[in-house]
Design an enzyme around this catalytic site. Structure first.
Site, mmCIF file in Angstrom:
data_model
loop_
_atom_site.group_PDB
_atom_site.id
_atom_site.type_symbol
_atom_site.label_atom_id
_atom_site.label_comp_id
_atom_site.label_asym_id
_atom_site.label_seq_id
_atom_site.Cartn_x
_atom_site.Cartn_y
_atom_site.Cartn_z
ATOM 1 N N THR A 42 -9.662 -8.925 -12.639
ATOM 2 C CA THR A 42 -8.980 -8.160 -11.598
ATOM 3 C C THR A 42 -9.109 -6.669 -11.880
ATOM 4 O OG1 THR A 42 -7.398 -9.956 -11.241
ATOM 5 C CG2 THR A 42 -6.775 -7.782 -10.442
ATOM 6 N N GLN A 88 -8.447 -12.437 -6.023
ATOM 7 C CA GLN A 88 -8.143 -11.075 -6.438
ATOM 8 C C GLN A 88 -9.376 -10.180 -6.303
ATOM 9 O OE1 GLN A 88 -7.492 -13.994 -8.121
ATOM 10 N NE2 GLN A 88 -6.114 -13.564 -9.846
ATOM 11 N N ASP A 139 -4.505 -8.264 -3.823
ATOM 12 C CA ASP A 139 -4.602 -7.260 -4.898
ATOM 13 C C ASP A 139 -5.391 -6.021 -4.481
ATOM 14 O OD1 ASP A 139 -3.283 -9.200 -6.276
ATOM 15 O OD2 ASP A 139 -4.712 -9.389 -7.902
ATOM 16 N N ASP A 160 0.265 -9.680 -2.867
ATOM 17 C CA ASP A 160 0.448 -8.754 -3.989
ATOM 18 C C ASP A 160 -0.435 -7.517 -3.839
ATOM 19 O OD1 ASP A 160 2.025 -10.802 -5.003
ATOM 20 O OD2 ASP A 160 0.495 -11.541 -6.366
ATOM 21 N N ARG A 197 7.639 -9.631 -5.039
ATOM 22 C CA ARG A 197 8.048 -10.709 -5.942
ATOM 23 C C ARG A 197 7.853 -10.223 -7.374
ATOM 24 N NH1 ARG A 197 3.371 -15.361 -6.337
ATOM 25 N NH2 ARG A 197 1.530 -14.023 -6.223
ATOM 26 N N TRP A 235 6.422 -9.858 -10.754
ATOM 27 C CA TRP A 235 5.281 -10.186 -11.601
ATOM 28 C C TRP A 235 5.722 -10.259 -13.063
ATOM 29 C CZ3 TRP A 235 0.552 -6.497 -12.645
ATOM 30 C CH2 TRP A 235 -0.461 -7.226 -13.284
#
Length: 594
Positions: free
Chosen positions: A356, A386, A409, A430, A498, A500
């Site tokens: 990532t 990602q 991402d 995310d 959320r 991580w």
């Protein structure tokens, strides 16, 4: 051929995002500890949070106590009430602290017990630095064992990340020296930022190996928590010192420039037209500049002798390349012809064999990086997992009128202090994540249509230690559904964030939130998980729009419907990133307070 057609179509879909809903046309105006939690008495409606595709699994180790750990009081008479054990026992990781100081004693290193907290802190940082050097050396030795591309990718990241941890600790140690010169000396706020980055790098090495399913390869290094614990002790002790000072900055950005900014540089930073008319280098695809590749210009800049502000003007065009500004390449400024005119695009993803961290279309590490009037896109698409468009670990970095587009991402705000102004950011899962101290001001956050069965998660903040001075603030911005989500808005759940990591911290203030956001507001890491629900800090303050009501928000201990101006002020530009002391030098408009 089919891949080329897909690439062009996907690029076109990004450019069709609703740029016309400009931030300045939307009626906009213009490191701290989490405050005590309070409970809410209103029950949410029966709704089950989805199980979105995770970026990384949460840490399986038991998190440290969220409460502050008291460091010893300074002893003003010059004596101590014990030896190094007495000092170590005041830290959150006392066993690790005692082990390394005993080891120093066994190696015939004469350790005089410190008289003050500040002395103890410098000793802790020195021990952490020594261990970081050893860890980096051990990681380098894994190179010959890299038998496939996945291992090579994870190993390469870890080598660079541990090297950067060494640099951050060394920078901190020099800056804390009372005899340091003014250009080296740092504040305890600076130190907390650099220590937070040093610790974040270790977690990034671990998560990168998990991305590619090669965690067993680097496990001998990353399973050793000693280095992370040593840095955690530094954070705890320095955190107590920080409480003795007020780092909130309220300087008027029209009046203040740091002394190191020359008169020409001030004019250059304030005026976009001047930056284009007198850049150090020009990049153009039609051969009218010095280079046709942005990376070639960046590499040239890295070889310059003096590290003052270096402006690279990137003319309009679509540049299909990955660019990287290294950790030692400071004061780089990229200026384009506009968000829809200068476009940098690539399609790396985890499914293509990249971590990532290394999938980014644009990666930025050197201090004081600035990007203006351009767009970064990751075209990997929603099926590739990602795939980062921008990754920044640049301290005191600024993104101004920049587009950042992808799916999962999209924007990796990895570490350090960052500021985003009038930017367009789009994604699905995310898509704003990392462990920087970052403020988004007057930005447009566009939620895209995910894959069937997925949910959208805007933020995944990675604060893993209660003393890290990191967090995400979204201020005076707009959170809305993108054009591809609007027609099917009821078919997908969308959440503000959320956790991580255990101490994830996100605050949304004075921001328009549309009806794409679930009434619950926030999601657990996984469906039914209780991970970090009591230790996160998720705050909302004076937001407006159909999705802004906190009446049905989650009833976690870590959620806060903020009503106090004093509490909200902790997450402003002036407080979270101490922006009044460095943003004026960038020439970018900002609001220091609420």
């Amino acid at each position: 051929m089919l891949r080329g057609i897909f690439h062009i179509c996907l690029l076109a879909s990004f450019l069709l995002l609703p740029f016309s809903s400009a931030v300045h046309d939307s009626g906009f105006t213009g490191g701290t500890d989490a405050p005590p939690p309070w409970d809410h008495n209103v029950s949410p409606p029966p709704e089950t949070a989805p199980s979105p595709t995770p970026t990384s699994s949460p840490s399986t180790t038991s998190p440290p106590s969220p409460g502050p750990v008291a460091a010893p009081s300074p002893i003003n008479n010059g004596s101590v009430s014990g030896d190094m054990t007495w000092w170590c026992n005041k830290t959150p990781h006392a066993e690790t602290c005692n082990y390394y100081f005993r080891k120093s004693s066994q190696n015939n290193i004469n350790l005089r017990p410190p008289r003050f907290r500040s002395e103890f802190l410098r000793m802790l940082v020195k021990v952490a630095l020594d261990q970081a050097v050893i860890t980096h050396s051990q990681t380098v030795k894994f190179g010959p064992s890299c038998t496939n591309n996945q291992r090579k990718a994870a190993w390469s990241d870890c080598v660079n990340l541990f090297q950067n941890t060494v640099a951050q600790l060394n920078r901190t140690l020099k800056g804390l020296n009372p005899a340091a010169s003014s250009d080296v000396k740092c504040t305890d706020f600076d130190a907390q930022t650099w220590l937070s980055t040093a610790q974040t790098n270790i977690e990034t090495c671990r998560s990168g190996s998990e991305d590619l399913n090669v965690s067993d390869f680097v496990m001998p290094v990353i399973s050793n928590k000693n280095l992370s614990d040593l840095i955690g002790n530094c954070l705890a002790v320095n955190g107590v010192l920080m409480k003795q000072h007020d780092h909130t900055t309220t300087a008027n950005h029209k009046e203040y420039f740091p002394s190191w900014v020359s008169r020409h540089e001030r004019r250059l930073l304030v005026s976009a037209s001047l930056a284009k008319s007198s850049p150090h280098l020009v990049v153009a695809q039609d051969r009218s500049g010095h280079f046709r590749s942005i990376q070639a210009a960046i590499n040239f800049a890295a070889r310059r002798r003096f590290k003052s502000r270096f402006v690279i003007y990137v003319k309009k065009g679509v540049y299909r390349e990955n660019i990287d500004v290294g950790n030692d390449n400071h004061n780089i400024m990229l200026v384009g012809d506009g968000e829809r005119k200068t476009i940098i695009t690539s399609g790396r993803s985890v499914q293509h064999g990249y971590t990532t961290y290394n999938s980014a279309t644009g990666g930025f590490g050197g201090q004081r990086f600035v990007a203006k009037d351009m767009t970064f896109i990751n075209t990997a698409g929603p099926l590739r997992g990602q795939a980062v468009a921008v990754r920044s670990s640049s301290d005191l970095s600024v993104f101004y009128r920049v587009g950042i587009h992808g799916f999962q991402d999209t924007l990796y705000i990895h570490s350090q202090r960052q500021f985003f102004r009038e930017c367009y950011i789009s994604g699905t899962i995310d898509f704003i994540f990392g462990n920087a101290a970052v403020v988004f001001q007057n930005c447009m956050i566009l939620v895209r249509r995910p894959l069937h069965g997925q949910a959208n998660i805007i933020t995944a903040q990675g604060r893993g230690d209660p003393f890290q001075n990191t967090g995400i603030t979204i201020h005076s911005s707009r959170i809305i559904a993108a054009s591809d989500l609007k027609p099917v808005i009821r078919a997908y759940k969308t959440y503000l964030g959320r956790p991580w990591q255990a101490y994830s911290r996100v605050t949304i203030m004075k921001t328009y939130i549309d009806n794409s956001i679930s009434p619950l507001g926030w999601s657990p890491w996984l469906r039914g998980s209780n991970f970090a629900l009591n230790t996160v800090f998720y705050g909302e303050y004076k937001n407006f729009g159909p999705g802004s009501s906190t009446r049905w928000r989650v009833r976690w201990k870590g959620f806060h419907a903020i009503t106090s101006t004093a509490v909200a002020s902790r997450f402003t530009v002036g407080s979270l990133i101490a922006g009044g002391s460095w943003l004026p030098a960038t020439g970018v408009p900002f609001k220091s307070g609420l």
